[in-house]
Motif scaffolding. Structure first.
Motif, short mmCIF file in Angstrom:
data_model
loop_
_atom_site.label_atom_id
_atom_site.label_comp_id
_atom_site.label_asym_id
_atom_site.label_seq_id
_atom_site.Cartn_x
_atom_site.Cartn_y
_atom_site.Cartn_z
N ASP A 167 0.83 -1.22 0.00
CA ASP A 167 0.00 0.00 0.00
C ASP A 167 0.86 1.27 0.00
OD1 ASP A 167 1.09 0.08 2.51
OD2 ASP A 167 -0.81 0.40 3.56
N ASN A 168 2.17 1.12 -0.23
CA ASN A 168 3.12 2.23 -0.29
C ASN A 168 3.57 2.72 1.09
OD1 ASN A 168 4.66 4.14 -1.84
ND2 ASN A 168 3.28 5.72 -1.12
N SER A 169 3.08 2.08 2.14
CA SER A 169 3.54 2.50 3.47
C SER A 169 4.91 1.86 3.74
CB SER A 169 2.54 2.09 4.55
OG SER A 169 2.46 0.69 4.60
N LEU A 170 5.58 2.38 4.75
CA LEU A 170 6.88 1.84 5.14
C LEU A 170 6.72 1.19 6.51
CD1 LEU A 170 9.03 4.93 4.09
CD2 LEU A 170 9.00 2.70 2.96
N ALA A 171 7.18 -0.06 6.63
CA ALA A 171 7.01 -0.77 7.90
C ALA A 171 8.36 -1.29 8.37
CB ALA A 171 6.04 -1.92 7.72
N PHE A 172 8.54 -1.32 9.68
CA PHE A 172 9.80 -1.80 10.26
C PHE A 172 9.62 -3.27 10.62
CE2 PHE A 172 10.18 2.67 10.32
CZ PHE A 172 11.53 2.90 10.07
N ASN A 173 10.50 -4.08 10.02
CA ASN A 173 10.35 -5.52 10.05
C ASN A 173 11.26 -6.11 11.14
OD1 ASN A 173 11.13 -8.19 9.20
ND2 ASN A 173 9.97 -7.74 7.32
N LEU A 174 10.69 -7.02 11.94
CA LEU A 174 11.47 -7.59 13.06
C LEU A 174 12.55 -8.55 12.59
CD1 LEU A 174 11.14 -7.07 16.18
CD2 LEU A 174 9.47 -6.02 14.69
N ASP A 175 12.34 -9.17 11.40
CA ASP A 175 13.39 -10.06 10.87
C ASP A 175 14.65 -9.23 10.56
OD1 ASP A 175 11.73 -12.18 11.08
OD2 ASP A 175 11.08 -12.13 8.97
N LEU A 200 3.86 1.92 13.22
CA LEU A 200 3.68 1.42 14.58
C LEU A 200 3.87 -0.09 14.51
CD1 LEU A 200 2.72 2.28 17.46
CD2 LEU A 200 0.38 1.90 16.67
N LEU A 201 4.54 -0.67 15.51
CA LEU A 201 4.64 -2.14 15.53
C LEU A 201 3.33 -2.71 16.05
CD1 LEU A 201 8.19 -2.74 17.09
CD2 LEU A 201 7.55 -2.65 14.66
N THR A 202 3.08 -3.98 15.77
CA THR A 202 1.96 -4.67 16.42
C THR A 202 2.43 -5.06 17.83
OG1 THR A 202 2.71 -6.83 15.71
CG2 THR A 202 1.20 -5.66 14.22
N ALA A 203 1.46 -5.46 18.67
CA ALA A 203 1.82 -5.84 20.05
C ALA A 203 2.80 -7.01 20.04
CB ALA A 203 0.56 -6.19 20.82
N SER A 204 2.61 -7.96 19.12
CA SER A 204 3.52 -9.12 19.14
C SER A 204 4.90 -8.73 18.60
CB SER A 204 2.92 -10.32 18.40
OG SER A 204 2.65 -9.94 17.09
N GLU A 205 4.94 -7.81 17.64
CA GLU A 205 6.26 -7.35 17.17
C GLU A 205 7.01 -6.61 18.28
OE1 GLU A 205 5.41 -6.59 12.40
OE2 GLU A 205 4.76 -5.09 13.85
N TRP A 206 6.26 -5.82 19.05
CA TRP A 206 6.87 -5.06 20.16
C TRP A 206 7.45 -6.04 21.18
CZ3 TRP A 206 9.16 -0.87 21.36
CH2 TRP A 206 9.10 -0.26 22.61
N LYS A 207 6.70 -7.11 21.46
CA LYS A 207 7.19 -8.14 22.40
C LYS A 207 8.46 -8.80 21.85
CE LYS A 207 3.44 -9.78 25.35
NZ LYS A 207 3.67 -8.61 26.14
N GLU A 208 8.45 -9.03 20.55
CA GLU A 208 9.62 -9.66 19.91
C GLU A 208 10.83 -8.72 19.99
OE1 GLU A 208 10.42 -12.45 19.08
OE2 GLU A 208 11.94 -12.35 17.51
N SER A 234 -6.82 0.70 20.37
CA SER A 234 -6.49 -0.68 20.74
C SER A 234 -5.09 -1.09 20.25
CB SER A 234 -7.54 -1.65 20.19
OG SER A 234 -7.39 -1.75 18.79
N THR A 235 -4.49 -0.27 19.39
CA THR A 235 -3.15 -0.61 18.88
C THR A 235 -2.04 0.02 19.74
OG1 THR A 235 -3.12 1.30 17.40
CG2 THR A 235 -3.99 -0.75 16.49
N ARG A 236 -2.43 0.71 20.82
CA ARG A 236 -1.41 1.36 21.67
C ARG A 236 -0.50 0.30 22.30
NH1 ARG A 236 -4.11 5.35 25.29
NH2 ARG A 236 -4.32 6.27 23.22
#
Ligand SMILES: Cc1ncc(COP(=O)(O)O)c(C=O)c1O
Length: 412
Positions: A167-175, A200-208, A234-236
């Motif tokens: 979708d043209n967004s930029l995301a930070f990947n945990l791998d 924003l990371l997801t909750a599980s990415e933040w945990k990782e 809810s994504t906080r």
């Protein structure tokens, strides 16, 4: 601006001689002497107060003092009227530290909060945590001081870059982060919600991310200046000081979320006693303590934070709708994607010219300020024509009209 307040002079000679009690003494280059210009702040310094329309600010609509005083509770109003303009407590007004501690889970105490200017918090944290040659992971693109201070201290910087999504967004990947981090990593410096991408990371990415830091014994510095402005609450994410209390510093403040950047009030939360003690010592070399009026105004604001956050979110939500419509009308010139949090987006423009040229034309022809991708030094090529848009201000429609006029001309 910020950089000048903290004395980040960029024209200091690399080696200076100092006359001390009649003796000439050679001093070695300090980290300040090797700091590069803070590109975004220099760009703002040049244009912010001379253009008519701002469409790139990272804060929400600044409050007027009258609005804030009208929201004040009885105790803070009394403090305001009786305030002495002397020096203040160097860790921050105790009642304000208490209010900040209450924003986090019950394990955070007022004694683990240091109130200072947010930018100062970045500068001091890097000085407290890092030594020359330390390996540090930083997000790129990112707010420059989050990497520049460590770089100037002689640290080895490993950039964590984003991945382009469909979708043209930029995301930070945990791998990607997992491939960078290792036992040599001294610190990981992150900023979620992220400036400039709104990622924003997801909750599980933040945990990782926390697990990766823990497994590698890396200290986490978490810049949470835009936290509380998630478009879907809810994504906080939990704060770093809650998730990794043993080895993290959380940075936040009143500048972005509740429209009070002029107070210059932010805070560090650190539950590691040695690091906190070092931060307090270092602070004596920057501002020593906060301004008394600012502390009391920040106290009023935090006690009315729910209302102020609602105000910010209502501006953000209506501006987001304006932006969706706007970009739907200008698909040939630009690609939009809605950020996940905060008042900042980083859409790309297909105008066949560098974004710095586009921005200069917008200034010259329409007195409109946007931020070119060039102020973020490290960019993969797909970002070359991204422009930062800020949509936390209530006067956005007038600025958007100007951008529309420019794009209409370009699309001909
Ligand atoms: C991610 C981030 N951190 C820290 C700061 C510094 O905040 P302040 O300008 O209130 O010192 C900014 C300001 O733009 C920012 O975007």
């Amino acid at each position: 601006m910020v950089s000048e307040e903290l004395g980040f002079a960029t024209d200091v000679p690399v080696s200076q001689e100092l006359l001390t009690e009649g003796k000439r003494e050679e001093i070695s280059p300090s980290s300040c002497a090797t700091l590069g210009p803070f590109r975004i702040e220099r760009y703002f310094a040049k244009h912010e107060f001379s253009v008519q329309h701002l469409l790139c600010c990272s804060d929400c609509e600044p409050l007027h003092i009258k609005e804030l005083l009208e929201l004040a509770d009885t105790d803070s109003l009394k403090r305001w009227e009786r305030m002495s303009l002397g020096y203040t407590e160097s860790s921050g007004l105790p009642a304000l530290r208490e209010e900040v501690a209450n924003m986090y889970n019950s394990n955070v105490a007022a004694s683990e909060v240091l109130v200072l200017a947010p930018e100062e918090g970045i500068f001091l944290s890097m000085q407290a945590l890092l030594q020359p040659d330390d390996e540090v992971i930083v997000m790129v693109p990112g707010y420059q001081s989050l990497s520049e201070v460590a770089k100037a201290m002689g640290c080895s910087i490993k950039p964590w870059g984003p991945v382009l999504q469909s979708d043209n967004s930029l995301a930070f990947n945990l791998d990607t982060l997992a491939a960078l981090i290792g036992p040599e990593t001294k610190a990981v410096i992150v900023n979620f919600p992220h400036n400039p991408t709104g990622a924003l990371l997801t909750a599980s990415e933040w945990k990782e991310l926390i697990r990766l830091c823990r497994d590698n014994q890396a200290f986490l510095f978490s810049d949470e200046m835009y936290r509380l402005l998630e478009h879907d609450p809810s994504t906080r994410l939990p704060s770093a000081c809650e998730e990794m209390p043993e080895a993290s510093i959380t940075l936040s403040g009143v500048s972005k979320t509740i429209g009070l950047p002029g107070l210059r009030i932010g805070w560090l939360v650190c539950k590691n006693p040695e690091v906190m003690s070092r931060l307090r010592e270092l602070r004596d070399y920057t501002t020593i303590c906060n301004s008394a009026p600012s502390e009391i105004l920040a106290l009023m604001a935090l006690r009315a934070q729910d209302k102020l956050l609602q105000r910010s979110m209502s501006i953000i939500s209506s501006n987001l709708m304006l932006l969706q419509d706007f970009f739907a009308q200008h698909k040939a010139a630009a690609t939009w994607h809605a950020p996940k949090a905060g008042p900042i987006a980083f859409p790309s423009f297909h105008l066949g010219k560098p974004s710095s040229v586009t921005c200069q034309e917008l200034i010259d022809q329409h007195s409109l300020l946007l931020l070119p991708a060039e102020v973020w030094e490290h960019q993969p090529s797909q970002q070359q024509q991204r422009l930062r848009i800020g949509f936390g201000r209530s006067s956005m429609q007038a600025a958007l009209d100007k951008l529309g006029q420019y794009l209409a001309q370009e699309e001909l």
